[in-house]
Design an enzyme around this catalytic site. Structure first.
Site, PDB file in Angstrom:
ATOM      1  N   HIS A  97       0.865  -1.180   0.000  1.00 13.08           N
ATOM      2  CA  HIS A  97       0.000   0.000   0.000  1.00 13.08           C
ATOM      3  C   HIS A  97       0.905   1.235   0.000  1.00 13.08           C
ATOM      4  O   HIS A  97       1.971   1.238   0.622  1.00 13.08           O
ATOM      5  CB  HIS A  97      -0.924   0.004   1.225  1.00 13.08           C
ATOM      6  CG  HIS A  97      -1.953   1.096   1.143  1.00 13.08           C
ATOM      7  ND1 HIS A  97      -1.663   2.385   1.479  1.00 13.08           N
ATOM      8  CD2 HIS A  97      -3.234   1.084   0.715  1.00 13.08           C
ATOM      9  CE1 HIS A  97      -2.741   3.127   1.268  1.00 13.08           C
ATOM     10  NE2 HIS A  97      -3.709   2.359   0.801  1.00 13.08           N
ATOM     11  N   GLU A 167      -3.917   1.730  -7.514  1.00 16.07           N
ATOM     12  CA  GLU A 167      -4.302   2.850  -6.656  1.00 16.07           C
ATOM     13  C   GLU A 167      -3.383   4.048  -6.942  1.00 16.07           C
ATOM     14  O   GLU A 167      -2.306   4.155  -6.344  1.00 16.07           O
ATOM     15  CB  GLU A 167      -4.143   2.468  -5.179  1.00 16.07           C
ATOM     16  CG  GLU A 167      -5.059   1.394  -4.697  1.00 16.07           C
ATOM     17  CD  GLU A 167      -5.386   1.573  -3.214  1.00 16.07           C
ATOM     18  OE1 GLU A 167      -6.568   1.703  -2.885  1.00 16.07           O
ATOM     19  OE2 GLU A 167      -4.453   1.619  -2.394  1.00 16.07           O
TER      20      GLU A 167
HETATM   21  P1  PGA Z   1      -9.637   6.078   0.075  1.00 19.58           P
HETATM   22  O1  PGA Z   1      -8.406   5.102   0.416  1.00 19.58           O
HETATM   23  O2  PGA Z   1     -10.754   5.220  -0.437  1.00 19.58           O
HETATM   24  O3  PGA Z   1      -9.960   6.741   1.387  1.00 19.58           O
HETATM   25  O4  PGA Z   1      -9.152   7.045  -0.957  1.00 19.58           O
HETATM   26  C1  PGA Z   1      -8.073   4.058  -0.440  1.00 19.58           C
HETATM   27  C2  PGA Z   1      -6.775   3.416  -0.024  1.00 19.58           C
HETATM   28  O5  PGA Z   1      -5.845   4.126   0.406  1.00 19.58           O
HETATM   29  O6  PGA Z   1      -6.644   2.177  -0.093  1.00 19.58           O
END
Ligand code: PGA
Length: 253
Positions: A97, A167
């Site tokens: 992450h 992401e």
């Molecule tokens: P968010 O976070 O949905 O609050 O943007 C997603 C993540 O960091 O996995």
């Protein structure tokens, strides 16, 4: 429209909520709502809450870890291992992450973690994504390296046990620059599938599921699934709100 494919929802609670009481209330609320649907929800709470949450039984919900070290035990202050979490029936582990990468996880470390997770017969969720979108499109090679290095040395038959979450950092959290569009996700999904095929020779149903994360909410979830063809969603803030999560799953069904 009813979805024939199984969409995977991953809830990343990060360091929320504050008390175990709140965590149980939130978990039970999500459990109640998701039991009405066939879609699967993986909840990754702070590991401190996992023992208590694992006592709640429910259909379609499973627990996951937000991170792991690639060893069972030892001198690793502040870390949690799969050997410790296994007892609580963990099925999934988030790796790489962006918030963890920021605190020092390199692609090599992430690769060790993925191998360790697969060896333990659990499903790694590998997060990839660029910090920003530059005009020269350097971000494609950035993502390519994250995939190549993160999955290096993994046997072909293990690829279908891996989930990749795209992401983009600029779209995550309350400081997001803007939302990503379903088309932007779709383009990256095709790109990742091509890398998996060209670099690892993995095709068709063996290719990992590719999901989207970054400011997913009850308004855009359906678009990422339908227009963006996402195999699932990784949800941060909204996963802390039962009402919004209910609207989200209803909107997608
Ligand atoms: P968010 O976070 O949905 O609050 O943007 C997603 C993540 O960091 O996995």
């Amino acid at each position: 429209m009813k979805h024939t494919k199984n969409i995977l929802y991953i809830a990343n609670w990060k360091t929320n909520p504050v008390t175990s009481k709140e965590a149980v209330t939130l978990y039970k609320g999500l459990l109640r709502e998701f039991s009405l649907y066939k879609q699967k929800l993986i909840i990754c709470p702070p590991s401190l809450f996992i023992p208590i949450l694992s006592k709640e039984k429910g259909k379609n919900i499973q627990l996951g870890l937000q991170n792991t070290i690639p060893q069972d035990k030892g001198a690793f202050t502040g870390q949690v291992s799969l050997a410790q979490a296994k007892e609580f029936k963990i099925g999934y582990v988030i790796v790489g992450h962006s918030e963890v990468r920021l605190s020092g996880d390199t692609d090599e470390v992430i690769n060790q973690k993925i191998k360790y997770i697969l060896k333990n017969k659990l499903t790694p969720i590998l997060c990839v994504g660029e910090k920003k979108r530059d005009e020269g499109h350097e971000y494609f090679s950035f993502i390519e390296n994250q995939i190549k290095n993160g999955l290096a040395g993994i046997s072909k038959n293990n690829f279908s046990n891996v989930i990749i979450a795209y992401e983009p950092l600029w779209a995550i959290g309350s400081t997001a620059k803007r939302e990503a569009t379903p088309d932007e996700f779709y383009e990256i999904k095709i790109f990742i599938r091509k890398i998996i095929q060209d670099v690892f020779g993995v095709k068709g149903s063996q290719v990992p599921h590719i999901i989207y994360g970054g400011s997913v909410d009850e308004k855009n979830a359906k678009l990422f699934i339908e227009e963006g063809s996402a195999d699932g969603l990784l949800i941060g803030r909204v996963s802390l709100d039962v009402k919004k999560m209910t609207q989200l799953i209803k909107s997608v069904e």
